[in-house]
Design a protein around this motif. Sequence first.
Motif, PDB file in Angstrom:
ATOM      1  N   VAL A   4       0.837  -1.203   0.000  1.00 20.49           N
ATOM      2  CA  VAL A   4       0.000   0.000   0.000  1.00 20.49           C
ATOM      3  C   VAL A   4       0.872   1.253   0.000  1.00 20.49           C
ATOM      4  O   VAL A   4       0.629   2.197  -0.767  1.00 20.49           O
ATOM      5  N   ILE A   5       1.901   1.257   0.837  1.00 21.16           N
ATOM      6  CA  ILE A   5       2.808   2.406   0.883  1.00 21.16           C
ATOM      7  C   ILE A   5       3.564   2.542  -0.429  1.00 21.16           C
ATOM      8  O   ILE A   5       3.738   3.643  -0.951  1.00 21.16           O
ATOM      9  N   SER A   6       4.002   1.411  -0.998  1.00 19.45           N
ATOM     10  CA  SER A   6       4.713   1.452  -2.273  1.00 19.45           C
ATOM     11  C   SER A   6       3.826   2.006  -3.383  1.00 19.45           C
ATOM     12  O   SER A   6       4.269   2.818  -4.208  1.00 19.45           O
ATOM     13  N   LEU A   7       2.577   1.575  -3.420  1.00 14.43           N
ATOM     14  CA  LEU A   7       1.640   2.094  -4.426  1.00 14.43           C
ATOM     15  C   LEU A   7       1.369   3.584  -4.217  1.00 14.43           C
ATOM     16  O   LEU A   7       1.282   4.349  -5.183  1.00 14.43           O
ATOM     17  N   ALA A   8       1.242   4.011  -2.966  1.00  7.18           N
ATOM     18  CA  ALA A   8       1.001   5.423  -2.684  1.00  7.18           C
ATOM     19  C   ALA A   8       2.180   6.279  -3.140  1.00  7.18           C
ATOM     20  O   ALA A   8       1.996   7.341  -3.749  1.00  7.18           O
ATOM     21  N   ILE A   9       3.395   5.821  -2.865  1.00  6.11           N
ATOM     22  CA  ILE A   9       4.588   6.554  -3.302  1.00  6.11           C
ATOM     23  C   ILE A   9       4.650   6.594  -4.825  1.00  6.11           C
ATOM     24  O   ILE A   9       4.931   7.632  -5.428  1.00  6.11           O
ATOM     25  N   GLY A  10       4.352   5.464  -5.475  1.00  7.46           N
ATOM     26  CA  GLY A  10       4.374   5.416  -6.931  1.00  7.46           C
ATOM     27  C   GLY A  10       3.330   6.315  -7.562  1.00  7.46           C
ATOM     28  O   GLY A  10       3.601   7.004  -8.553  1.00  7.46           O
ATOM     29  N   VAL A  11       2.118   6.335  -7.003  1.00  8.22           N
ATOM     30  CA  VAL A  11       1.057   7.198  -7.537  1.00  8.22           C
ATOM     31  C   VAL A  11       1.415   8.667  -7.347  1.00  8.22           C
ATOM     32  O   VAL A  11       1.223   9.489  -8.255  1.00  8.22           O
ATOM     33  N   LEU A  12       1.937   9.017  -6.175  1.00  8.16           N
ATOM     34  CA  LEU A  12       2.343  10.407  -5.928  1.00  8.16           C
ATOM     35  C   LEU A  12       3.441  10.842  -6.903  1.00  8.16           C
ATOM     36  O   LEU A  12       3.358  11.920  -7.503  1.00  8.16           O
ATOM     37  N   PHE A  13       4.450  10.005  -7.065  1.00  7.45           N
ATOM     38  CA  PHE A  13       5.562  10.385  -7.924  1.00  7.45           C
ATOM     39  C   PHE A  13       5.133  10.404  -9.389  1.00  7.45           C
ATOM     40  O   PHE A  13       5.507  11.304 -10.142  1.00  7.45           O
ATOM     41  N   GLY A  14       4.335   9.435  -9.806  1.00 12.20           N
ATOM     42  CA  GLY A  14       3.839   9.412 -11.182  1.00 12.20           C
ATOM     43  C   GLY A  14       2.960  10.608 -11.489  1.00 12.20           C
ATOM     44  O   GLY A  14       3.056  11.216 -12.569  1.00 12.20           O
ATOM     45  N   SER A  15       2.102  10.980 -10.560  1.00 10.68           N
ATOM     46  CA  SER A  15       1.260  12.172 -10.746  1.00 10.68           C
ATOM     47  C   SER A  15       2.115  13.430 -10.814  1.00 10.68           C
ATOM     48  O   SER A  15       1.823  14.346 -11.588  1.00 10.68           O
ATOM     49  N   GLY A  16       3.165  13.463 -10.005  1.00  6.93           N
ATOM     50  CA  GLY A  16       4.064  14.611 -10.035  1.00  6.93           C
ATOM     51  C   GLY A  16       4.775  14.743 -11.373  1.00  6.93           C
ATOM     52  O   GLY A  16       4.887  15.839 -11.928  1.00  6.93           O
ATOM     53  N   ILE A  17       5.237  13.632 -11.914  1.00  6.35           N
ATOM     54  CA  ILE A  17       5.897  13.677 -13.220  1.00  6.35           C
ATOM     55  C   ILE A  17       4.917  14.111 -14.298  1.00  6.35           C
ATOM     56  O   ILE A  17       5.248  14.918 -15.172  1.00  6.35           O
ATOM     57  N   TRP A  18       3.693  13.589 -14.252  1.00  5.22           N
ATOM     58  CA  TRP A  18       2.685  13.981 -15.244  1.00  5.22           C
ATOM     59  C   TRP A  18       2.406  15.484 -15.170  1.00  5.22           C
ATOM     60  O   TRP A  18       2.271  16.152 -16.199  1.00  5.22           O
ATOM     61  N   LEU A  19       2.332  16.022 -13.966  1.00  8.64           N
ATOM     62  CA  LEU A  19       2.072  17.452 -13.826  1.00  8.64           C
ATOM     63  C   LEU A  19       3.270  18.305 -14.224  1.00  8.64           C
ATOM     64  O   LEU A  19       3.097  19.418 -14.723  1.00  8.64           O
ATOM     65  N   VAL A  20       4.483  17.820 -14.004  1.00  4.30           N
ATOM     66  CA  VAL A  20       5.673  18.581 -14.402  1.00  4.30           C
ATOM     67  C   VAL A  20       5.725  18.730 -15.922  1.00  4.30           C
ATOM     68  O   VAL A  20       6.214  19.736 -16.443  1.00  4.30           O
ATOM     69  N   LEU A  21       5.191  17.773 -16.648  1.00 12.07           N
ATOM     70  CA  LEU A  21       5.210  17.829 -18.106  1.00 12.07           C
ATOM     71  C   LEU A  21       4.087  18.672 -18.699  1.00 12.07           C
ATOM     72  O   LEU A  21       3.992  18.799 -19.917  1.00 12.07           O
TER      73      LEU A  21
END
Length: 113
Positions: A4-21
Motif C-alpha cells: 500500500v505504501i509502495s503504491l502510494a509513493i508510486g502514484v504520488l511520484f507518477g502524478s508529479g511527473i505527469w504534472l511537471v510535463l
Amino acid sequence: MEIVISLAIGVLFGSGIWLVLRPRSFQVLTGLMLMSYAVNLFIFIMGRLWVNKPPLTLGSGVPDPAMFSDPLPQALVLTAIVIGFATTALYLVVMIGSRGLTGTDHVDGEETE
C-alpha cells in the motif's frame, strides 16, 4: 502494508511527473510538490516505524540499538519539509512575477491557439 505504501509513493511520484510535463506554471509547481512529498514519504518509511519504542537517549552503559527508534529519517524528512516549503514560496513569487511580465502562465511563454 508495504504494498500500500509502495503504491502510494508510486502514484504520488507518477502524478508529479505527469504534472511537471504540463504547459502551465502552476501545474509544474504542483508536480514538484507531489514529487517532494513522495520522496519524503519514501525516506520516512525507509527508517521503519516503531510503536512504543523511545527515541535514542543517552544513559549509563552501552545502549542496545534494537531497543530504540531511529531518529535520523524523521530529522531528514522534517528538514526536507522546511526546505520544500521555502522553495515552494520562492517558486510562487517567481511564477507571479513571470505572469506579470509576460501576461501568460505558460512555461515557454507562448499561448497555444
